[in-house]
Design an enzyme around this catalytic site. Structure first.
Site, PDB file in Angstrom:
ATOM      1  N   GLU A 174       0.848  -1.200   0.000  1.00 55.83           N
ATOM      2  CA  GLU A 174       0.000   0.000   0.000  1.00 55.83           C
ATOM      3  C   GLU A 174       0.891   1.260   0.000  1.00 55.83           C
ATOM      4  O   GLU A 174       1.933   1.302   0.659  1.00 55.83           O
ATOM      5  CB  GLU A 174      -0.832  -0.039   1.308  1.00 55.83           C
ATOM      6  CG  GLU A 174      -1.729   1.144   1.547  1.00 55.83           C
ATOM      7  CD  GLU A 174      -2.473   1.029   2.903  1.00 55.83           C
ATOM      8  OE1 GLU A 174      -2.132   0.145   3.719  1.00 55.83           O
ATOM      9  OE2 GLU A 174      -3.402   1.829   3.116  1.00 55.83           O
ATOM     10  N   LYS A 218      -9.345   2.146  -2.127  1.00 53.90           N
ATOM     11  CA  LYS A 218      -9.649   1.614  -0.785  1.00 53.90           C
ATOM     12  C   LYS A 218     -10.978   2.158  -0.257  1.00 53.90           C
ATOM     13  O   LYS A 218     -11.192   3.379  -0.213  1.00 53.90           O
ATOM     14  CB  LYS A 218      -8.512   1.988   0.164  1.00 53.90           C
ATOM     15  CG  LYS A 218      -8.584   1.357   1.544  1.00 53.90           C
ATOM     16  CD  LYS A 218      -7.346   1.767   2.361  1.00 53.90           C
ATOM     17  CE  LYS A 218      -7.230   1.040   3.674  1.00 53.90           C
ATOM     18  NZ  LYS A 218      -5.973   1.404   4.375  1.00 53.90           N
ATOM     19  N   CYS A 244      -5.167  -3.264   2.659  1.00 57.43           N
ATOM     20  CA  CYS A 244      -4.945  -3.292   4.110  1.00 57.43           C
ATOM     21  C   CYS A 244      -6.234  -3.446   4.916  1.00 57.43           C
ATOM     22  O   CYS A 244      -6.848  -4.496   4.910  1.00 57.43           O
ATOM     23  CB  CYS A 244      -4.122  -2.064   4.518  1.00 57.43           C
ATOM     24  SG  CYS A 244      -3.246  -2.354   6.073  1.00 57.43           S
TER      25      CYS A 244
HETATM   26  C1  ACM Z   1      -4.093   0.198   7.159  1.00 61.39           C
HETATM   27  O1  ACM Z   1      -5.183   0.095   6.628  1.00 61.39           O
HETATM   28  N1  ACM Z   1      -3.069   0.715   6.510  1.00 61.39           N
HETATM   29  C2  ACM Z   1      -3.860  -0.292   8.539  1.00 61.39           C
END
Ligand code: ACM
Length: 262
Positions: free
Chosen positions: A40, A111, A144
């Site tokens: 990420e 995301k 993530c």
């Molecule tokens: C995250 O979503 N980077 C913990």
């Protein structure tokens, strides 16, 4: 068969030039892989001082040296590359995962589930949960913290995903409980590529890992080293959705009994 390379490394917060060069170097070690998964926000680092800091570092997908390097490497090494990317579009920021195909196309997932201070920086992902073709197989992407929301895994499995690339900047080891469970209950492969190092005092937990449709961990990196973790899988195994000889993970569901979810 599909060889997957997971590039675990320590981006430097705000040092776009260093991060580009480091990823380019590590990609050489992944030259034989069919698919590469990079963490990420690999181009920028994670722990921004605030929204204006992130805005200074962000760019559009077609306007970044980092994405140009990945596009060119994907073509030259004839491989698919997934990478986290700090994306701006007009005045909005997205925590994005990009998929580069050797033919030159670039696909995106943004995301959806934003973690802690990410809520002050990013807009929520607005591209849904797409599934893409990779060497004849189907792949989804999650980023993530998305991993803690079971619905997203199920939707990808229902769309036929054989594997999910999961670029991460994890700070705990909770994913070792949840991700193998999601692989088991959806009978899919999952590649969680984490980062190492620290940004402004926030340490990341390393141990990138790969999981098979039985929920077994088939590859795991160290806590703190930069490394290229290689695994070879047969994605066809994810097409067998039988939990027992009479139980299919998707067809044995009763959505009419799950109405309270909506
Ligand atoms: C995250 O979503 N980077 C913990």
């Amino acid at each position: 068969m599909l060889q997957v390379a997971q590039i675990q490394f320590a981006p430097r917060l705000g040092d776009l030039d260093y991060n580009l060069k480091r990823v380019a170097e590590l990609l050489k070690q992944a030259a034989a892989a069919d698919l590469v998964v990079i963490p990420e926000l690999a181009n920028s680092g994670y722990n921004f001082t605030g929204r204006s800091h992130a805005l200074e570092l962000a760019s559009g997908v077609g306007k970044s040296d980092f994405t140009e390097m990945l596009r060119e490497t994907s073509r030259r090494q004839n491989q698919y590359i997934v990478s986290g990317f700090l994306e701006s579009e007009d005045e909005e920021l997205f925590n994005t995962s990009l998929l580069f195909s050797p033919g030159g196309s670039i696909e995106k997932y943004r995301k959806i589930h934003l973690f802690l201070n990410e809520k002050d920086i990013f807009s929520k992902g607005n591209l849904g949960l797409p599934v893409f073709e990779v060497n004849g197989f189907k792949m989804g992407m999650l980023i993530c913290f998305d991993y803690l929301f079971p619905e997203v895994w199920r939707i990808m499995a229902l769309k036929g995903a054989d594997l999910i690339a999961h670029p991460s900047n994890l700070v705990t080891y909770k994913a070792f409980k949840v991700v193998p469970a999601q692989a088991t209950i959806n009978r899919i492969f999952i590649f969680t590529t984490n980062r190492t190092g620290a940004d402004r005092g926030l340490s990341f937990s390393g141990r990138s890992f790969a999981v098979d449709p039985e929920g077994e961990i088939i590859g795991e990196a160290s806590v703190s080293d930069e490394e290229v973790l290689l695994t070879t899988i047969d994605p066809v195994l994810a097409r067998n959705k039988m939990l027992t000889e009479r139980n299919h993970v998707l067809n044995d569901r009763f959505p009419e009994d799950y109405r309270e979810l909506l």
